[in-house]
Design a protein around this motif. Sequence first.
Motif, mmCIF file in Angstrom:
data_model
loop_
_atom_site.group_PDB
_atom_site.id
_atom_site.type_symbol
_atom_site.label_atom_id
_atom_site.label_comp_id
_atom_site.label_asym_id
_atom_site.label_seq_id
_atom_site.Cartn_x
_atom_site.Cartn_y
_atom_site.Cartn_z
ATOM 1 N N GLY A 87 4.683 -17.482 -4.410
ATOM 2 C CA GLY A 87 5.917 -17.202 -5.146
ATOM 3 C C GLY A 87 6.934 -16.545 -4.583
ATOM 4 O O GLY A 87 8.057 -16.787 -5.214
ATOM 5 N N LEU A 88 7.059 -16.005 -3.248
ATOM 6 C CA LEU A 88 7.918 -15.438 -2.714
ATOM 7 C C LEU A 88 9.124 -16.500 -2.478
ATOM 8 O O LEU A 88 8.962 -17.461 -2.225
ATOM 9 C CB LEU A 88 7.662 -14.643 -1.482
ATOM 10 N N ARG A 89 10.548 -15.940 -2.661
ATOM 11 C CA ARG A 89 11.500 -16.363 -2.082
ATOM 12 C C ARG A 89 12.278 -15.783 -1.138
ATOM 13 O O ARG A 89 12.128 -14.640 -1.188
ATOM 14 C CB ARG A 89 12.793 -16.601 -3.506
ATOM 15 N N GLU A 90 13.207 -16.287 -0.570
ATOM 16 C CA GLU A 90 13.976 -15.859 0.547
ATOM 17 C C GLU A 90 14.832 -14.505 0.174
ATOM 18 O O GLU A 90 15.432 -14.787 -0.913
ATOM 19 C CB GLU A 90 14.877 -16.976 1.252
ATOM 20 N N GLY A 91 14.687 -13.285 0.821
ATOM 21 C CA GLY A 91 15.455 -12.095 0.548
ATOM 22 C C GLY A 91 14.605 -11.232 -0.351
ATOM 23 O O GLY A 91 15.063 -10.061 -0.365
ATOM 24 N N THR A 92 13.529 -11.666 -0.891
ATOM 25 C CA THR A 92 12.620 -10.591 -1.497
ATOM 26 C C THR A 92 11.888 -9.620 -0.612
ATOM 27 O O THR A 92 11.489 -9.957 0.537
ATOM 28 C CB THR A 92 11.380 -11.540 -2.390
ATOM 29 N N VAL A 93 11.955 -8.404 -1.034
ATOM 30 C CA VAL A 93 11.205 -7.443 -0.294
ATOM 31 C C VAL A 93 9.985 -6.916 -1.050
ATOM 32 O O VAL A 93 10.036 -6.597 -2.205
ATOM 33 C CB VAL A 93 12.172 -6.183 -0.270
ATOM 34 N N VAL A 94 8.849 -7.040 -0.246
ATOM 35 C CA VAL A 94 7.583 -6.558 -1.044
ATOM 36 C C VAL A 94 7.250 -5.234 -0.490
ATOM 37 O O VAL A 94 7.323 -5.051 0.681
ATOM 38 C CB VAL A 94 6.475 -7.654 -0.817
ATOM 39 N N VAL A 95 6.997 -4.496 -1.343
ATOM 40 C CA VAL A 95 6.567 -3.157 -1.034
ATOM 41 C C VAL A 95 4.981 -3.034 -1.594
ATOM 42 O O VAL A 95 4.686 -2.884 -2.379
ATOM 43 C CB VAL A 95 7.419 -1.987 -1.742
ATOM 44 N N GLU A 96 4.303 -2.730 -0.337
ATOM 45 C CA GLU A 96 2.671 -2.853 -0.497
ATOM 46 C C GLU A 96 2.407 -1.162 -0.608
ATOM 47 O O GLU A 96 2.378 -0.381 0.499
ATOM 48 C CB GLU A 96 1.959 -3.377 0.772
ATOM 49 N N ARG A 115 7.804 -16.831 4.524
ATOM 50 C CA ARG A 115 8.374 -17.256 3.122
ATOM 51 C C ARG A 115 9.991 -16.700 3.136
ATOM 52 O O ARG A 115 10.826 -16.860 2.142
ATOM 53 C CB ARG A 115 7.747 -16.765 2.247
ATOM 54 N N GLY A 116 10.541 -16.088 4.271
ATOM 55 C CA GLY A 116 11.836 -15.649 4.328
ATOM 56 C C GLY A 116 12.193 -14.237 3.336
ATOM 57 O O GLY A 116 13.005 -13.772 3.343
ATOM 58 N N ALA A 117 10.966 -13.704 3.169
ATOM 59 C CA ALA A 117 10.920 -12.404 2.675
ATOM 60 C C ALA A 117 10.401 -11.506 3.609
ATOM 61 O O ALA A 117 10.157 -11.632 4.702
ATOM 62 C CB ALA A 117 9.822 -12.344 1.344
ATOM 63 N N THR A 118 10.421 -10.058 2.963
ATOM 64 C CA THR A 118 10.114 -9.113 4.001
ATOM 65 C C THR A 118 9.070 -7.913 3.467
ATOM 66 O O THR A 118 9.238 -7.835 2.300
ATOM 67 C CB THR A 118 11.437 -8.115 4.346
ATOM 68 N N LEU A 119 8.071 -7.534 4.306
ATOM 69 C CA LEU A 119 7.231 -6.846 3.772
ATOM 70 C C LEU A 119 7.403 -5.565 4.286
ATOM 71 O O LEU A 119 7.551 -5.173 5.459
ATOM 72 C CB LEU A 119 5.615 -7.157 4.286
ATOM 73 N N LEU A 120 7.105 -4.390 3.219
ATOM 74 C CA LEU A 120 7.381 -3.031 3.534
ATOM 75 C C LEU A 120 5.895 -2.475 3.254
ATOM 76 O O LEU A 120 5.311 -2.772 2.165
ATOM 77 C CB LEU A 120 8.294 -2.248 3.079
ATOM 78 N N ASP A 121 5.359 -1.677 4.128
ATOM 79 C CA ASP A 121 4.176 -0.858 3.655
ATOM 80 C C ASP A 121 4.557 0.392 3.042
ATOM 81 O O ASP A 121 5.145 1.322 3.924
ATOM 82 C CB ASP A 121 2.977 -0.782 4.586
ATOM 83 N N GLY A 122 4.403 0.655 1.705
ATOM 84 C CA GLY A 122 4.997 1.785 1.263
ATOM 85 C C GLY A 122 4.092 2.743 0.327
ATOM 86 O O GLY A 122 4.133 2.652 -0.790
ATOM 87 N N PRO A 123 3.226 3.155 0.820
ATOM 88 C CA PRO A 123 1.966 3.749 -0.167
ATOM 89 C C PRO A 123 2.560 5.223 -0.688
ATOM 90 O O PRO A 123 3.506 5.585 -0.040
ATOM 91 C CB PRO A 123 0.902 4.066 1.012
ATOM 92 N N VAL A 124 1.922 5.829 -1.574
ATOM 93 C CA VAL A 124 2.569 6.854 -2.383
ATOM 94 C C VAL A 124 1.563 8.027 -2.226
ATOM 95 O O VAL A 124 0.584 7.823 -2.177
ATOM 96 C CB VAL A 124 3.225 6.318 -3.578
ATOM 97 N N SER A 125 2.140 9.168 -2.403
ATOM 98 C CA SER A 125 1.386 10.505 -2.600
ATOM 99 C C SER A 125 1.768 11.067 -3.729
ATOM 100 O O SER A 125 2.966 11.202 -4.145
ATOM 101 C CB SER A 125 1.720 11.323 -1.375
ATOM 102 N N GLY A 126 0.896 11.388 -4.555
ATOM 103 C CA GLY A 126 1.468 11.939 -5.917
ATOM 104 C C GLY A 126 0.553 11.460 -7.160
ATOM 105 O O GLY A 126 -0.270 10.571 -7.081
ATOM 106 N N SER A 127 0.444 12.294 -8.123
ATOM 107 C CA SER A 127 -0.215 12.224 -9.278
ATOM 108 C C SER A 127 0.279 11.127 -10.366
ATOM 109 O O SER A 127 1.430 10.855 -10.302
ATOM 110 C CB SER A 127 -0.578 13.351 -10.103
ATOM 111 N N ILE A 128 -0.461 10.689 -11.385
ATOM 112 C CA ILE A 128 0.238 10.176 -12.560
ATOM 113 C C ILE A 128 1.314 10.702 -13.157
ATOM 114 O O ILE A 128 2.552 10.517 -13.528
ATOM 115 C CB ILE A 128 -0.853 9.657 -13.385
#
Length: 294
Positions: A87-96, A115-128
């Motif tokens: 489903g990705l289109r050019e210019g979309t940024v995916v944050v994993e 697909r012309g998109a960019t992947l960032l790995d962006g895990p998080v630290s913190g509670s709900i």
Amino acid sequence: MAAEVSASKVAVIGTGRMGAGMAVRLRESGADVVVWNRTREKAAATGCAVAQTAREAVAQADVALVSLADDAAVHAAYDGPDGVVAGLREGTVVVETSTVDPETVRRVEPLVAARGATLLDGPVSGSIALVEKGQLTFMVGGPDSAVDQVRPVLDRLARQVFHVGPAGSGAVVKLAVNTVVLALNQALAEALVLAERAGVPPETTYEVLVNSAVGSAFVSYKRAAFERPDETPVAFSLDLVAKDLDLVRQLAERVGAPMPQAGANLGVATAAIAAALGDRDMSAVAAYLRARSG
């Protein structure tokens, strides 16, 4: 800032505890949010628009946040005709944002790039509770330009956004952070059971710990889980503790880093799961230790 967020269409893939929290926080901040989850009811509970497939969710998105339980779920969500990549289109940024093996990030990244998109790995630290306040910490790996592109979205979720290096670096730092968090959890459980067996109530010990040199944000916010486990919602299950510590073990073996404490903690988590505590909060390590001590 609110106008910038509103101008972005954000897809959230995976509406477990953290994914749902992020989707709700973004919707309430004014973003146009669409969500997808394998269980539709969980997606609908966010109050956001619900897509039929991951492909549909990301098709019009400027930013896609992926929050899934493990590496297998990540691969399944990206692959196939109805997956994220399709489903990705050019210019979309995916944050994993999932906590996964850095190698999973490096395997998925070229599929996204094709697909012309960019992947960032962006895990998080913190509670709900922290995501509800927009006070998470993001550890992001990937190109500077993509980090700048998604910062208006991440800033609505986070107190701090650290750009820690190229793709895969975010996943590495998240495993390092969780190594410390899970070691603290183990140490807390052991300390409370030790004092309890020696005749000091755990509530008394906890009050001292919170106000001592070992007092920390983690020690404070886990207090209810340790003192009132039956009344406190699960924040981080022992199943996920074992999963993360196994990822730490695998990474340590690949890079040649000795991790004796993490290995011991993995052994305890695995034993607690075998004792039918896998769906309990990580604080249930204390219950496991109490049972072992009779």
